[in-house]
Scaffold this motif. Structure first.
Motif, PDB file in Angstrom:
ATOM      1  N   PHE A 147      67.791  10.537  42.145  1.00  0.00           N
ATOM      2  CA  PHE A 147      67.689  11.904  41.627  1.00  0.00           C
ATOM      3  C   PHE A 147      66.438  12.578  42.190  1.00  0.00           C
ATOM      4  O   PHE A 147      66.492  13.710  42.672  1.00  0.00           O
ATOM      5  CB  PHE A 147      67.664  11.885  40.092  1.00  0.00           C
ATOM      6  CG  PHE A 147      67.175  13.167  39.485  1.00  0.00           C
ATOM      7  CD1 PHE A 147      67.916  14.337  39.593  1.00  0.00           C
ATOM      8  CD2 PHE A 147      65.963  13.210  38.811  1.00  0.00           C
ATOM      9  CE1 PHE A 147      67.456  15.525  39.044  1.00  0.00           C
ATOM     10  CE2 PHE A 147      65.497  14.391  38.260  1.00  0.00           C
ATOM     11  CZ  PHE A 147      66.239  15.558  38.363  1.00  0.00           C
ATOM     12  N   ARG A 148      65.299  11.869  42.154  1.00  0.00           N
ATOM     13  CA  ARG A 148      64.053  12.430  42.668  1.00  0.00           C
ATOM     14  C   ARG A 148      64.132  12.673  44.174  1.00  0.00           C
ATOM     15  O   ARG A 148      63.600  13.668  44.677  1.00  0.00           O
ATOM     16  CB  ARG A 148      62.858  11.513  42.347  1.00  0.00           C
ATOM     17  CG  ARG A 148      62.576  11.326  40.867  1.00  0.00           C
ATOM     18  CD  ARG A 148      62.364  12.601  40.118  1.00  0.00           C
ATOM     19  NE  ARG A 148      61.189  13.299  40.569  1.00  0.00           N
ATOM     20  CZ  ARG A 148      60.869  14.536  40.235  1.00  0.00           C
ATOM     21  NH1 ARG A 148      61.652  15.225  39.437  1.00  0.00           N
ATOM     22  NH2 ARG A 148      59.781  15.105  40.692  1.00  0.00           N
ATOM     23  N   TYR A 157      65.689  10.108  31.578  1.00  0.00           N
ATOM     24  CA  TYR A 157      65.565   8.803  32.220  1.00  0.00           C
ATOM     25  C   TYR A 157      64.486   7.958  31.539  1.00  0.00           C
ATOM     26  O   TYR A 157      64.668   6.759  31.307  1.00  0.00           O
ATOM     27  CB  TYR A 157      65.244   8.944  33.712  1.00  0.00           C
ATOM     28  CG  TYR A 157      66.456   9.201  34.575  1.00  0.00           C
ATOM     29  CD1 TYR A 157      67.447   8.234  34.724  1.00  0.00           C
ATOM     30  CD2 TYR A 157      66.612  10.401  35.255  1.00  0.00           C
ATOM     31  CE1 TYR A 157      68.549   8.457  35.529  1.00  0.00           C
ATOM     32  CE2 TYR A 157      67.715  10.639  36.057  1.00  0.00           C
ATOM     33  CZ  TYR A 157      68.684   9.659  36.184  1.00  0.00           C
ATOM     34  OH  TYR A 157      69.781   9.890  36.978  1.00  0.00           O
ATOM     35  N   MET A 158      63.347   8.570  31.208  1.00  0.00           N
ATOM     36  CA  MET A 158      62.277   7.838  30.535  1.00  0.00           C
ATOM     37  C   MET A 158      62.752   7.337  29.172  1.00  0.00           C
ATOM     38  O   MET A 158      62.470   6.202  28.790  1.00  0.00           O
ATOM     39  CB  MET A 158      61.040   8.719  30.380  1.00  0.00           C
ATOM     40  CG  MET A 158      59.894   8.021  29.686  1.00  0.00           C
ATOM     41  SD  MET A 158      59.367   6.484  30.479  1.00  0.00           S
ATOM     42  CE  MET A 158      58.601   7.117  31.931  1.00  0.00           C
ATOM     43  N   GLY A 159      63.469   8.167  28.447  1.00  0.00           N
ATOM     44  CA  GLY A 159      63.996   7.755  27.149  1.00  0.00           C
ATOM     45  C   GLY A 159      64.949   6.573  27.263  1.00  0.00           C
ATOM     46  O   GLY A 159      64.897   5.630  26.460  1.00  0.00           O
ATOM     47  N   VAL A 181      72.455  14.626  29.476  1.00  0.00           N
ATOM     48  CA  VAL A 181      71.464  15.263  30.354  1.00  0.00           C
ATOM     49  C   VAL A 181      71.497  14.661  31.757  1.00  0.00           C
ATOM     50  O   VAL A 181      71.490  15.396  32.749  1.00  0.00           O
ATOM     51  CB  VAL A 181      70.045  15.188  29.750  1.00  0.00           C
ATOM     52  CG1 VAL A 181      68.987  15.572  30.766  1.00  0.00           C
ATOM     53  CG2 VAL A 181      69.954  16.074  28.516  1.00  0.00           C
ATOM     54  N   ILE A 182      71.543  13.324  31.872  1.00  0.00           N
ATOM     55  CA  ILE A 182      71.536  12.765  33.232  1.00  0.00           C
ATOM     56  C   ILE A 182      72.872  12.959  33.943  1.00  0.00           C
ATOM     57  O   ILE A 182      72.925  12.903  35.160  1.00  0.00           O
ATOM     58  CB  ILE A 182      71.087  11.286  33.289  1.00  0.00           C
ATOM     59  CG1 ILE A 182      72.102  10.356  32.664  1.00  0.00           C
ATOM     60  CG2 ILE A 182      69.716  11.107  32.682  1.00  0.00           C
ATOM     61  CD1 ILE A 182      71.876   8.902  33.036  1.00  0.00           C
ATOM     62  N   ALA A 183      73.937  13.209  33.178  1.00  0.00           N
ATOM     63  CA  ALA A 183      75.251  13.410  33.793  1.00  0.00           C
ATOM     64  C   ALA A 183      75.441  14.839  34.307  1.00  0.00           C
ATOM     65  O   ALA A 183      76.311  15.082  35.144  1.00  0.00           O
ATOM     66  CB  ALA A 183      76.362  13.066  32.805  1.00  0.00           C
ATOM     67  N   ILE A 184      74.648  15.772  33.835  1.00  0.00           N
ATOM     68  CA  ILE A 184      74.761  17.164  34.294  1.00  0.00           C
ATOM     69  C   ILE A 184      74.410  17.210  35.784  1.00  0.00           C
ATOM     70  O   ILE A 184      73.334  16.754  36.180  1.00  0.00           O
ATOM     71  CB  ILE A 184      73.831  18.094  33.490  1.00  0.00           C
ATOM     72  CG1 ILE A 184      74.283  18.155  32.027  1.00  0.00           C
ATOM     73  CG2 ILE A 184      73.797  19.492  34.103  1.00  0.00           C
ATOM     74  CD1 ILE A 184      73.319  18.892  31.128  1.00  0.00           C
ATOM     75  N   PRO A 185      75.313  17.739  36.608  1.00  0.00           N
ATOM     76  CA  PRO A 185      75.097  17.692  38.063  1.00  0.00           C
ATOM     77  C   PRO A 185      74.136  18.752  38.595  1.00  0.00           C
ATOM     78  O   PRO A 185      74.290  19.215  39.700  1.00  0.00           O
ATOM     79  CB  PRO A 185      76.510  17.893  38.620  1.00  0.00           C
ATOM     80  CG  PRO A 185      77.196  18.708  37.592  1.00  0.00           C
ATOM     81  CD  PRO A 185      76.617  18.276  36.264  1.00  0.00           C
ATOM     82  N   ARG A 186      73.158  19.130  37.814  1.00  0.00           N
ATOM     83  CA  ARG A 186      72.169  20.101  38.281  1.00  0.00           C
ATOM     84  C   ARG A 186      70.806  19.439  38.335  1.00  0.00           C
ATOM     85  O   ARG A 186      70.569  18.424  37.697  1.00  0.00           O
ATOM     86  CB  ARG A 186      72.129  21.293  37.331  1.00  0.00           C
ATOM     87  CG  ARG A 186      73.474  22.026  37.318  1.00  0.00           C
ATOM     88  CD  ARG A 186      73.517  23.066  36.273  1.00  0.00           C
ATOM     89  NE  ARG A 186      72.800  24.247  36.737  1.00  0.00           N
ATOM     90  CZ  ARG A 186      72.628  25.318  35.997  1.00  0.00           C
ATOM     91  NH1 ARG A 186      73.099  25.368  34.788  1.00  0.00           N
ATOM     92  NH2 ARG A 186      71.971  26.343  36.473  1.00  0.00           N
ATOM     93  N   LEU A 195      67.746  19.430  36.944  1.00  0.00           N
ATOM     94  CA  LEU A 195      66.986  19.887  35.785  1.00  0.00           C
ATOM     95  C   LEU A 195      65.722  19.050  35.606  1.00  0.00           C
ATOM     96  O   LEU A 195      65.755  17.836  35.749  1.00  0.00           O
ATOM     97  CB  LEU A 195      67.841  19.760  34.512  1.00  0.00           C
ATOM     98  CG  LEU A 195      69.199  20.460  34.523  1.00  0.00           C
ATOM     99  CD1 LEU A 195      69.987  20.096  33.280  1.00  0.00           C
ATOM    100  CD2 LEU A 195      68.989  21.963  34.588  1.00  0.00           C
ATOM    101  N   TRP A 196      64.628  19.692  35.240  1.00  0.00           N
ATOM    102  CA  TRP A 196      63.376  18.976  35.014  1.00  0.00           C
ATOM    103  C   TRP A 196      63.490  18.026  33.833  1.00  0.00           C
ATOM    104  O   TRP A 196      62.818  16.995  33.785  1.00  0.00           O
ATOM    105  CB  TRP A 196      62.225  19.957  34.793  1.00  0.00           C
ATOM    106  CG  TRP A 196      62.388  20.764  33.535  1.00  0.00           C
ATOM    107  CD1 TRP A 196      63.019  21.967  33.426  1.00  0.00           C
ATOM    108  CD2 TRP A 196      61.973  20.412  32.235  1.00  0.00           C
ATOM    109  NE1 TRP A 196      63.013  22.389  32.121  1.00  0.00           N
ATOM    110  CE2 TRP A 196      62.375  21.442  31.358  1.00  0.00           C
ATOM    111  CE3 TRP A 196      61.299  19.312  31.693  1.00  0.00           C
ATOM    112  CZ2 TRP A 196      62.126  21.424  29.992  1.00  0.00           C
ATOM    113  CZ3 TRP A 196      61.051  19.296  30.322  1.00  0.00           C
ATOM    114  CH2 TRP A 196      61.453  20.332  29.487  1.00  0.00           C
ATOM    115  N   ILE A 197      64.322  18.327  32.873  1.00  0.00           N
ATOM    116  CA  ILE A 197      64.451  17.508  31.668  1.00  0.00           C
ATOM    117  C   ILE A 197      65.091  16.142  31.960  1.00  0.00           C
ATOM    118  O   ILE A 197      65.013  15.224  31.152  1.00  0.00           O
ATOM    119  CB  ILE A 197      65.221  18.281  30.570  1.00  0.00           C
ATOM    120  CG1 ILE A 197      64.953  17.657  29.211  1.00  0.00           C
ATOM    121  CG2 ILE A 197      66.695  18.352  30.874  1.00  0.00           C
ATOM    122  CD1 ILE A 197      65.393  18.519  28.058  1.00  0.00           C
TER     123      ILE A 197
END
Length: 120
Positions: A114-115, A73-75, A59-64, A66-68
């Motif tokens: 990211f933010r 990151y929290m996980g 999920v964090i590697a996807i270059p879009r 995304l709200w998820i």
């Protein structure tokens, strides 16, 4: 865009760390399995932990944008803080407690960038 390299570098490092250790839980790599046993976790926990680590890394590697990603990151931060606390609780040395905390800093830098990218 000036700080884009910070985001790319920290995200790559965090995603790789999470993905490799997640696979190490799923396969399992002998040293990771021994560590979980040393920390007192049941053997089924490695499957749960490994699955979520791999998903978080992807999920964090996807270059879009995304709200998820915030959840991923929290996980990852919960995993790392739990690792540090577990190491401390069983009396492991300072290095084994500090390493996940350092990776937490990299994760926080990646998330912050990211933010910042979202606000641009």
């Amino acid at each position: 865009m000036k700080r884009n390299w910070v985001y790319i570098l920290t995200t790559t490092l965090v995603a790789l760390m999470s993905f490799v250790t997640g696979l190490g839980n799923l396969i399992p790599f002998p040293h990771i399995e021994a560590d979980l046993h040393h920390l007192g976790y049941p053997s089924y926990f490695r499957i749960i932990l490994g699955t979520w680590k791999v998903i978080g890394a992807i999920v964090i590697a996807i270059p879009r944008k995304l709200w998820i990603k915030d959840l991923a990151y929290m996980g990852i931060l919960l995993d790392l803080s739990g690792a540090a606390a577990s190491r401390w609780a069983v009396g492991d040395g300072a290095t084994k407690v500090i390493v996940p905390l350092i990776i937490s800093i990299l994760t926080t830098v990646s998330w912050w960038n990211f933010r910042m990218r979202l606000s641009n």
